[in-house]
Motif scaffolding. Structure first.
Motif, PDB file in Angstrom:
ATOM      1  N   ILE A  87      -4.893 -19.388   1.027  1.00  0.00           N
ATOM      2  CA  ILE A  87      -3.536 -19.626   1.538  1.00  0.00           C
ATOM      3  C   ILE A  87      -3.055 -18.406   2.316  1.00  0.00           C
ATOM      4  CG2 ILE A  87      -2.381 -18.815  -0.584  1.00  0.00           C
ATOM      5  CD1 ILE A  87      -0.404 -21.209  -0.147  1.00  0.00           C
ATOM      6  N   LYS A  88      -2.324 -18.694   3.409  1.00  0.00           N
ATOM      7  CA  LYS A  88      -1.782 -17.618   4.241  1.00  0.00           C
ATOM      8  C   LYS A  88      -0.442 -17.159   3.674  1.00  0.00           C
ATOM      9  CE  LYS A  88      -1.704 -19.894   8.038  1.00  0.00           C
ATOM     10  NZ  LYS A  88      -1.462 -20.392   9.384  1.00  0.00           N
ATOM     11  N   VAL A  89      -0.104 -15.924   3.985  1.00  0.00           N
ATOM     12  CA  VAL A  89       1.160 -15.351   3.497  1.00  0.00           C
ATOM     13  C   VAL A  89       2.353 -16.219   3.894  1.00  0.00           C
ATOM     14  CG1 VAL A  89       2.731 -13.402   3.874  1.00  0.00           C
ATOM     15  CG2 VAL A  89       0.325 -12.990   3.342  1.00  0.00           C
ATOM     16  N   LYS A 123      -2.170 -13.286   7.313  1.00  0.00           N
ATOM     17  CA  LYS A 123      -3.286 -12.834   6.458  1.00  0.00           C
ATOM     18  C   LYS A 123      -3.444 -13.749   5.264  1.00  0.00           C
ATOM     19  CE  LYS A 123      -3.679  -7.919   7.308  1.00  0.00           C
ATOM     20  NZ  LYS A 123      -3.881  -6.630   6.683  1.00  0.00           N
ATOM     21  N   ARG A 124      -4.631 -13.725   4.695  1.00  0.00           N
ATOM     22  CA  ARG A 124      -4.879 -14.452   3.428  1.00  0.00           C
ATOM     23  C   ARG A 124      -4.301 -13.644   2.276  1.00  0.00           C
ATOM     24  NH1 ARG A 124     -10.130 -17.616   1.939  1.00  0.00           N
ATOM     25  NH2 ARG A 124      -9.576 -16.765  -0.076  1.00  0.00           N
ATOM     26  N   VAL A 125      -3.889 -14.324   1.240  1.00  0.00           N
ATOM     27  CA  VAL A 125      -3.346 -13.637   0.062  1.00  0.00           C
ATOM     28  C   VAL A 125      -4.357 -12.639  -0.514  1.00  0.00           C
ATOM     29  CG1 VAL A 125      -2.707 -14.051  -2.342  1.00  0.00           C
ATOM     30  CG2 VAL A 125      -1.702 -15.415  -0.565  1.00  0.00           C
ATOM     31  N   SER A 126      -5.642 -13.004  -0.454  1.00  0.00           N
ATOM     32  CA  SER A 126      -6.674 -12.132  -1.032  1.00  0.00           C
ATOM     33  C   SER A 126      -6.811 -10.810  -0.264  1.00  0.00           C
ATOM     34  CB  SER A 126      -8.014 -12.857  -1.056  1.00  0.00           C
ATOM     35  OG  SER A 126      -8.346 -13.253   0.257  1.00  0.00           O
ATOM     36  N   GLU A 127      -6.262 -10.756   0.964  1.00  0.00           N
ATOM     37  CA  GLU A 127      -6.376  -9.529   1.760  1.00  0.00           C
ATOM     38  C   GLU A 127      -5.238  -8.549   1.480  1.00  0.00           C
ATOM     39  OE1 GLU A 127      -7.207 -10.323   6.062  1.00  0.00           O
ATOM     40  OE2 GLU A 127      -7.298 -12.388   5.380  1.00  0.00           O
ATOM     41  N   LEU A 128      -4.280  -8.951   0.651  1.00  0.00           N
ATOM     42  CA  LEU A 128      -3.110  -8.108   0.425  1.00  0.00           C
ATOM     43  C   LEU A 128      -3.330  -7.121  -0.721  1.00  0.00           C
ATOM     44  CD1 LEU A 128      -0.213 -10.753   0.519  1.00  0.00           C
ATOM     45  CD2 LEU A 128      -1.242  -9.527   2.416  1.00  0.00           C
ATOM     46  N   SER A 129      -2.629  -6.002  -0.627  1.00  0.00           N
ATOM     47  CA  SER A 129      -2.634  -5.078  -1.766  1.00  0.00           C
ATOM     48  C   SER A 129      -1.639  -5.618  -2.795  1.00  0.00           C
ATOM     49  CB  SER A 129      -2.194  -3.693  -1.302  1.00  0.00           C
ATOM     50  OG  SER A 129      -0.816  -3.726  -0.984  1.00  0.00           O
ATOM     51  N   GLY A 130      -1.647  -5.025  -3.977  1.00  0.00           N
ATOM     52  CA  GLY A 130      -0.740  -5.485  -5.035  1.00  0.00           C
ATOM     53  C   GLY A 130       0.720  -5.401  -4.610  1.00  0.00           C
ATOM     54  N   GLY A 131       1.084  -4.284  -3.980  1.00  0.00           N
ATOM     55  CA  GLY A 131       2.471  -4.083  -3.564  1.00  0.00           C
ATOM     56  C   GLY A 131       2.886  -5.077  -2.488  1.00  0.00           C
ATOM     57  N   GLN A 132       1.972  -5.300  -1.530  1.00  0.00           N
ATOM     58  CA  GLN A 132       2.272  -6.279  -0.463  1.00  0.00           C
ATOM     59  C   GLN A 132       2.482  -7.661  -1.057  1.00  0.00           C
ATOM     60  OE1 GLN A 132      -1.271  -5.623   1.889  1.00  0.00           O
ATOM     61  NE2 GLN A 132      -0.172  -4.381   3.387  1.00  0.00           N
ATOM     62  N   LEU A 133       1.626  -8.009  -2.015  1.00  0.00           N
ATOM     63  CA  LEU A 133       1.742  -9.337  -2.631  1.00  0.00           C
ATOM     64  C   LEU A 133       3.089  -9.481  -3.346  1.00  0.00           C
ATOM     65  CD1 LEU A 133       0.502 -12.073  -3.309  1.00  0.00           C
ATOM     66  CD2 LEU A 133      -0.543 -11.050  -5.305  1.00  0.00           C
ATOM     67  N   GLN A 134       3.523  -8.434  -4.010  1.00  0.00           N
ATOM     68  CA  GLN A 134       4.802  -8.530  -4.717  1.00  0.00           C
ATOM     69  C   GLN A 134       5.957  -8.731  -3.745  1.00  0.00           C
ATOM     70  OE1 GLN A 134       4.222  -5.160  -7.417  1.00  0.00           O
ATOM     71  NE2 GLN A 134       4.673  -6.537  -9.106  1.00  0.00           N
ATOM     72  N   ARG A 135       5.888  -8.086  -2.571  1.00  0.00           N
ATOM     73  CA  ARG A 135       6.952  -8.276  -1.581  1.00  0.00           C
ATOM     74  C   ARG A 135       6.908  -9.703  -1.026  1.00  0.00           C
ATOM     75  NH1 ARG A 135       6.067  -4.016   2.556  1.00  0.00           N
ATOM     76  NH2 ARG A 135       4.256  -3.287   1.417  1.00  0.00           N
ATOM     77  N   VAL A 136       5.685 -10.220  -0.834  1.00  0.00           N
ATOM     78  CA  VAL A 136       5.543 -11.602  -0.348  1.00  0.00           C
ATOM     79  C   VAL A 136       6.121 -12.587  -1.370  1.00  0.00           C
ATOM     80  CG1 VAL A 136       3.824 -13.415   0.148  1.00  0.00           C
ATOM     81  CG2 VAL A 136       3.543 -11.128   1.115  1.00  0.00           C
ATOM     82  N   LEU A 137       5.863 -12.317  -2.641  1.00  0.00           N
ATOM     83  CA  LEU A 137       6.366 -13.224  -3.679  1.00  0.00           C
ATOM     84  C   LEU A 137       7.891 -13.145  -3.818  1.00  0.00           C
ATOM     85  CD1 LEU A 137       3.634 -12.886  -6.430  1.00  0.00           C
ATOM     86  CD2 LEU A 137       3.914 -14.670  -4.731  1.00  0.00           C
TER      87      LEU A 137
END
Lengths: 247, 267
Positions: A87-89, A123-137
């Motif tokens: 899935i994309k961001v 980007k794909r979710v798997s390409e994100l760092s932990g911090g980036q993912l938290q901001r996306v969420l």
């Protein structure tokens, strides 16, 4: 102010355990509140918000949610997600919209720019760092402009600058969203927060962004010299942050 | 390969392979992203219990197996949701129970000696017109359900807790997905066999997931990969007179390992 959530005498324990995770917990959240829930690991913070969210049913007690379920925005703990999901961001963010609700481009742009994720949208979710993912969420949690925003350890993987941006944006959101944030990091009691609840099986509530000796004792055990030093240290740290210092 | 399509059974085999590849590509993607491969394996093997019941009581095999598999899927889904810590054990239990029931009932069936191997590995050369019609109906049903509920399927598969919080009836969606998996497995067993079903529900998807940015593209790519594996495997099996299902599986696994190795070297 209208009551959003009212927890009355909540008790919770897991089926195969004989001790209470939460015991006689009372909490009322009103519109416009910005509550931070602190406490040690295993103290019942996540259990408490899961009860609020309807993900867990308390063993005893009442949870009165006075808004629709779709009026809740939720940012789960980082560890609970499937990072390999295709899935994309941008699509993750749009998943936060209720079925059939059209999103405003202007608001979408505001969110991605405030959270500094414009570059990540394709980007794909798997390409994100932990911090980036938290901001996306967080973006997913707020895209539907929920009335209640619940965040579970939202900045555990975000760097200091990211944390600063994150909290600045939360302060803006608090103008039209009630916010509840769980953390075990007492340093996060910073500007914008209006009240603090300390949870370690029981709950102590403080209607200002401060912790007191009673809360320190609840979190770290009996009142002794050690907890006094810890209390003073935490107090100084919080004072420093509230004066504009970064963690 | 002269006269390859002159035989009805070969035509049916090819049509069956095409239909089953698309069913496997779509349903397998749901299985893989939801991390319910073991659970799907359990449903597939438990289906053999349904076959045994059908033979013993003289009932129609496909219909009986569909009911039995759907019930097995529901039970194992319920138990794994309810007692998460023991989910692996429940999966293993239902897996073994279905197989054991099938074997015992087959043994007890008077005057009939069912061939277990034909259900484990299937035989695309025995696909009938009825099998093709049933597969076509199932594929249409899956596509309609998916088109109408795509966002829900993505949300529930990606983040169950969040879906619950924002008001989706996650359990119902989860059980519908499990029943869809169960029905697909039953329809495909006769064509491909229990073992090949599991291979086609996982190997193409494991290759596709690394290359896709959406669940829908993963479903399409998985279907194409499953189709290529099946056709190439089928041709190899036909050419060298090998067992079709086993050849397709071996070919798929070899390609998967080559793909993994190439990706590893690239990194």
């Amino acid at each position: 102010m209208k009551t959003i959530v009212d927890l009355q005498r909540i008790y919770f324990k897991y089926d195969n355990e004989d001790f209470w995770i939460l015991e006689d917990v009372n909490l009322t959240l009103k519109e416009g509140d910005y509550l931070i829930i602190v406490g040690p690991n295993g103290g019942g913070k996540t259990t408490l918000i899961k009860a609020m969210l309807g993900l867990l049913t308390p063993t005893k007690g009442l949870v009165n949610l006075n808004i629709k379920q779709s009026d809740i925005g939720y940012l789960p703990q980082y560890i609970s997600l499937k990072r390999d999901f295709p899935i994309k961001v941008k699509d993750v963010i749009l998943l936060g919209l209720p079925r059939g609700k059209v999103f405003s481009n202007e608001y979408f742009e505001e969110i991605v720019s405030e959270l500094k994720i414009s570059e990540l949208l394709h980007k794909r979710v798997s390409e994100l760092s932990g911090g980036q993912l938290q901001r996306v969420l967080l973006a997913r949690a707020v895209i539907s402009k929920p009335r209640l925003l619940i965040l579970d350890e939202p900045t555990s993987n975000i760097d200091p600058y990211g944390t600063f941006c994150f909290f600045s944006y939360l302060e803006k959101l608090n103008k039209y969203m009630t916010i509840v944030m769980v953390t075990h990091n007492l340093g996060l009691i910073m500007s914008g927060v209006k009240s603090v609840a300390c949870v370690n099986r029981k709950l102590i509530f403080m209607d200002k962004p401060q912790i007191n000796q009673e809360m320190i004792e609840l979190m770290y055990g009996v009142h002794d010299q050690h907890s006094c030093h810890l209390g003073q240290y935490l107090h100084d740290e919080i004072e420093h942050i509230s004066r504009g210092g970064i963690i | 390969m002269d006269g390859f399509f002159d035989y009805i059974f070969l035509k049916n085999a090819i049509y069956g392979i095409i239909l089953s590849s698309f069913i496997c590509g779509i349903v397998g993607s749901i299985v893989v992203v939801n991390r319910i491969v073991s659970l799907a394996g359990s449903i597939a093997h438990a289906a053999y219990g349904g076959v045994g019941i059908a033979f013993y009581f003289g009932l129609p095999v496909t219909a009986t197996t569909m009911v039995f598999s759907s019930i097995s899927g529901f039970i194992v889904g319920f138990l794994t949701e309810k007692e998460n810590a023991l989910s692996d054990s429940f999966i293993g239990m239902i897996w073994a129970f279905g197989m054991a029931l099938g074997i015992i009932l087959t043994d007890l069936t008077p005057g009939y000696n069912a061939d277990l191997m034909s259900y484990l590995f299937g035989n695309v050369l025995t696909i009938t017109d009825i099998d093709l019609i049933l597969s076509g109906i199932l594929l249409s049903l899956i596509l309609i359900l998916l088109i109408l509920n795509y966002k829900t399927v993505v949300l529930v598969s990606f983040d169950k807790d969040y879906s619950r919080v924002v008001g989706y009836r996650v359990n119902i969606i989860y059980y519908i997905m499990l029943i869809m998996v169960s029905l697909s497995i039953v329809i495909l067993i006769k064509m491909t066999g229990i073992i090949l079903v599991m291979a086609m529900l996982t190997i193409p998807q494991s290759i596709a997931i690394k290359r896709c940015k959406s669940l829908s593209s993963m479903m399409v790519l998985s279907s194409i990969i499953a189709l290529l594996f099946s056709i190439i495997g089928f041709i190899i099996a036909y050419r060298f007179n090998l067992s079709t299902g086993a050849t397709i599986i071996l070919f798929s696994v070899i390609v998967y390992f080559i793909d993994t190795l190439v990706n590893y070297v690239k990194r």
